[in-house]
Design a protein around this motif. Structure first.
Motif, PDB file in Angstrom:
ATOM      1  N   VAL A  44       0.837  -1.205   0.000  1.00  0.00           N
ATOM      2  CA  VAL A  44       0.000   0.000   0.000  1.00  0.00           C
ATOM      3  C   VAL A  44       0.873   1.256   0.000  1.00  0.00           C
ATOM      4  CG1 VAL A  44      -1.723   1.330   1.269  1.00  0.00           C
ATOM      5  CG2 VAL A  44      -1.910  -1.175   1.162  1.00  0.00           C
ATOM      6  N   ALA A  45       1.754   1.367   0.997  1.00  0.00           N
ATOM      7  CA  ALA A  45       2.579   2.562   1.132  1.00  0.00           C
ATOM      8  C   ALA A  45       3.779   2.242   2.012  1.00  0.00           C
ATOM      9  CB  ALA A  45       1.777   3.713   1.726  1.00  0.00           C
ATOM     10  N   ALA A  46       4.845   3.026   1.858  1.00  0.00           N
ATOM     11  CA  ALA A  46       6.038   2.814   2.671  1.00  0.00           C
ATOM     12  C   ALA A  46       6.724   4.139   2.950  1.00  0.00           C
ATOM     13  CB  ALA A  46       7.002   1.854   1.968  1.00  0.00           C
ATOM     14  N   ILE A  47       7.505   4.156   4.021  1.00  0.00           N
ATOM     15  CA  ILE A  47       8.228   5.349   4.424  1.00  0.00           C
ATOM     16  C   ILE A  47       9.610   4.943   4.893  1.00  0.00           C
ATOM     17  CG2 ILE A  47       7.348   5.288   6.808  1.00  0.00           C
ATOM     18  CD1 ILE A  47       7.110   8.393   6.589  1.00  0.00           C
ATOM     19  N   SER A  48      10.613   5.773   4.601  1.00  0.00           N
ATOM     20  CA  SER A  48      11.985   5.439   4.958  1.00  0.00           C
ATOM     21  C   SER A  48      12.237   5.655   6.444  1.00  0.00           C
ATOM     22  CB  SER A  48      12.952   6.316   4.152  1.00  0.00           C
ATOM     23  OG  SER A  48      12.788   7.683   4.510  1.00  0.00           O
ATOM     24  N   TRP A  49      13.366   5.155   6.915  1.00  0.00           N
ATOM     25  CA  TRP A  49      13.755   5.292   8.325  1.00  0.00           C
ATOM     26  C   TRP A  49      13.842   6.753   8.729  1.00  0.00           C
ATOM     27  CZ3 TRP A  49      17.660   7.254  11.362  1.00  0.00           C
ATOM     28  CH2 TRP A  49      17.837   6.683  12.627  1.00  0.00           C
ATOM     29  N   TYR A  50      14.331   7.590   7.771  1.00  0.00           N
ATOM     30  CA  TYR A  50      14.488   9.003   8.081  1.00  0.00           C
ATOM     31  C   TYR A  50      13.178   9.784   7.948  1.00  0.00           C
ATOM     32  CZ  TYR A  50      19.422   7.875   7.572  1.00  0.00           C
ATOM     33  OH  TYR A  50      20.660   7.307   7.707  1.00  0.00           O
ATOM     34  N   ARG A  51      12.131   9.082   7.464  1.00  0.00           N
ATOM     35  CA  ARG A  51      10.816   9.699   7.283  1.00  0.00           C
ATOM     36  C   ARG A  51      10.833  10.795   6.222  1.00  0.00           C
ATOM     37  NH1 ARG A  51      10.237   5.482   9.576  1.00  0.00           N
ATOM     38  NH2 ARG A  51       9.364   5.207  11.678  1.00  0.00           N
ATOM     39  N   ASP A  52      11.862  10.767   5.330  1.00  0.00           N
ATOM     40  CA  ASP A  52      11.940  11.806   4.305  1.00  0.00           C
ATOM     41  C   ASP A  52      11.499  11.330   2.930  1.00  0.00           C
ATOM     42  OD1 ASP A  52      15.533  11.594   3.557  1.00  0.00           O
ATOM     43  OD2 ASP A  52      14.005  10.051   3.894  1.00  0.00           O
ATOM     44  N   THR A  53      11.246  10.057   2.800  1.00  0.00           N
ATOM     45  CA  THR A  53      10.848   9.492   1.509  1.00  0.00           C
ATOM     46  C   THR A  53       9.656   8.574   1.690  1.00  0.00           C
ATOM     47  OG1 THR A  53      13.163   9.513   0.806  1.00  0.00           O
ATOM     48  CG2 THR A  53      11.641   8.193  -0.505  1.00  0.00           C
ATOM     49  N   THR A  54       8.679   8.726   0.805  1.00  0.00           N
ATOM     50  CA  THR A  54       7.502   7.866   0.835  1.00  0.00           C
ATOM     51  C   THR A  54       7.208   7.363  -0.575  1.00  0.00           C
ATOM     52  OG1 THR A  54       6.002   9.735   0.494  1.00  0.00           O
ATOM     53  CG2 THR A  54       6.445   9.091   2.779  1.00  0.00           C
ATOM     54  N   THR A  55       6.497   6.267  -0.646  1.00  0.00           N
ATOM     55  CA  THR A  55       6.047   5.760  -1.933  1.00  0.00           C
ATOM     56  C   THR A  55       4.716   5.053  -1.752  1.00  0.00           C
ATOM     57  OG1 THR A  55       6.738   4.580  -3.927  1.00  0.00           O
ATOM     58  CG2 THR A  55       7.189   3.506  -1.830  1.00  0.00           C
ATOM     59  N   TYR A  56       3.929   4.999  -2.825  1.00  0.00           N
ATOM     60  CA  TYR A  56       2.572   4.470  -2.739  1.00  0.00           C
ATOM     61  C   TYR A  56       2.267   3.532  -3.907  1.00  0.00           C
ATOM     62  CZ  TYR A  56       1.923   8.370   0.490  1.00  0.00           C
ATOM     63  OH  TYR A  56       2.039   9.239   1.542  1.00  0.00           O
ATOM     64  N   ALA A  57       1.372   2.612  -3.656  1.00  0.00           N
ATOM     65  CA  ALA A  57       0.816   1.827  -4.747  1.00  0.00           C
ATOM     66  C   ALA A  57      -0.041   2.741  -5.616  1.00  0.00           C
ATOM     67  CB  ALA A  57      -0.033   0.688  -4.196  1.00  0.00           C
ATOM     68  N   ASP A  58      -0.079   2.474  -6.910  1.00  0.00           N
ATOM     69  CA  ASP A  58      -0.868   3.311  -7.811  1.00  0.00           C
ATOM     70  C   ASP A  58      -2.339   3.367  -7.402  1.00  0.00           C
ATOM     71  OD1 ASP A  58       0.937   2.406 -10.859  1.00  0.00           O
ATOM     72  OD2 ASP A  58       1.348   3.903  -9.314  1.00  0.00           O
ATOM     73  N   SER A  59      -2.836   2.291  -6.836  1.00  0.00           N
ATOM     74  CA  SER A  59      -4.259   2.204  -6.495  1.00  0.00           C
ATOM     75  C   SER A  59      -4.666   3.144  -5.370  1.00  0.00           C
ATOM     76  CB  SER A  59      -4.618   0.767  -6.117  1.00  0.00           C
ATOM     77  OG  SER A  59      -3.839   0.331  -5.016  1.00  0.00           O
ATOM     78  N   VAL A  60      -3.688   3.625  -4.587  1.00  0.00           N
ATOM     79  CA  VAL A  60      -4.019   4.502  -3.459  1.00  0.00           C
ATOM     80  C   VAL A  60      -3.398   5.882  -3.582  1.00  0.00           C
ATOM     81  CG1 VAL A  60      -4.200   2.467  -1.988  1.00  0.00           C
ATOM     82  CG2 VAL A  60      -2.100   3.844  -1.935  1.00  0.00           C
ATOM     83  N   LYS A  61      -2.575   6.082  -4.589  1.00  0.00           N
ATOM     84  CA  LYS A  61      -1.881   7.352  -4.750  1.00  0.00           C
ATOM     85  C   LYS A  61      -2.881   8.490  -4.871  1.00  0.00           C
ATOM     86  CE  LYS A  61       1.796   6.670  -7.016  1.00  0.00           C
ATOM     87  NZ  LYS A  61       2.749   6.385  -8.107  1.00  0.00           N
ATOM     88  N   GLY A  62      -2.651   9.541  -4.097  1.00  0.00           N
ATOM     89  CA  GLY A  62      -3.553  10.688  -4.106  1.00  0.00           C
ATOM     90  C   GLY A  62      -4.709  10.577  -3.129  1.00  0.00           C
ATOM     91  N   ARG A  63      -4.921   9.375  -2.583  1.00  0.00           N
ATOM     92  CA  ARG A  63      -6.012   9.175  -1.614  1.00  0.00           C
ATOM     93  C   ARG A  63      -5.481   8.844  -0.217  1.00  0.00           C
ATOM     94  NH1 ARG A  63      -9.361   4.980  -2.116  1.00  0.00           N
ATOM     95  NH2 ARG A  63      -7.866   3.630  -3.210  1.00  0.00           N
ATOM     96  N   PHE A  64      -4.348   8.171  -0.135  1.00  0.00           N
ATOM     97  CA  PHE A  64      -3.778   7.758   1.136  1.00  0.00           C
ATOM     98  C   PHE A  64      -2.481   8.541   1.383  1.00  0.00           C
ATOM     99  CE2 PHE A  64      -5.482   3.092   1.256  1.00  0.00           C
ATOM    100  CZ  PHE A  64      -6.757   3.571   1.033  1.00  0.00           C
ATOM    101  N   THR A  65      -2.196   8.770   2.673  1.00  0.00           N
ATOM    102  CA  THR A  65      -0.950   9.422   3.059  1.00  0.00           C
ATOM    103  C   THR A  65      -0.321   8.659   4.211  1.00  0.00           C
ATOM    104  OG1 THR A  65      -1.801  11.594   2.397  1.00  0.00           O
ATOM    105  CG2 THR A  65       0.114  11.555   3.845  1.00  0.00           C
TER     106      THR A  65
END
Length: 120
Positions: A44-65
């Motif tokens: 669904v989504a992931a965040i780096s250890w430093y909390r400075d980088t995130t990425t999302y699955a296309d199915s949730v991009k723009g809807r989930f944070t």
């Protein structure tokens, strides 16, 4: 021993919002995955250890944070514009590395999951 405890799931109508939380026993690179009945667990989504980088699955991009609070060792998933196809058990995951992982095999530690049900 790494412990992850999710909370915040529930029943919501389509178009509504929910916020999932995950309490961790330390600071890690983390992600959210979900698994619907009869389907494989998916990213669904992931965040780096430093909390400075995130990425999302296309199915949730723009809807989930996804976000994290290092002071509280907490991970969040703010979900909006929910759809019935978002219905699943949502899992919090943590990994030893500091960069983002998007595969289930990238993560060593998993929470017990929290159910999200979106009604139409």
């Amino acid at each position: 021993q790494v412990q992850l405890v999710e909370s915040g799931g529930g029943l919501v109508q389509a178009g509504g919002s929910l916020r999932l939380s995950c309490a961790a026993s330390g600071q890690y690179a983390m992600g959210w995955f979900r698994q619907a009945p009869g389907k494989e667990r998916e990213f669904v989504a992931a965040i780096s250890w430093y909390r400075d980088t995130t990425t999302y699955a296309d199915s949730v991009k723009g809807r989930f944070t996804i976000s994290g609070d290092n002071a509280e060792n907490a991970l969040y998933l703010q979900m909006g514009s929910l759809k019935p196809e978002d219905t699943a058990v949502y899992y919090c995951a943590a990994r030893s590395g500091r960069v983002i992982g998007i595969k289930t095999s990238d993560y060593e530690y998993w929470g017990q999951g929290t159910q999200v049900t979106v009604s139409s």
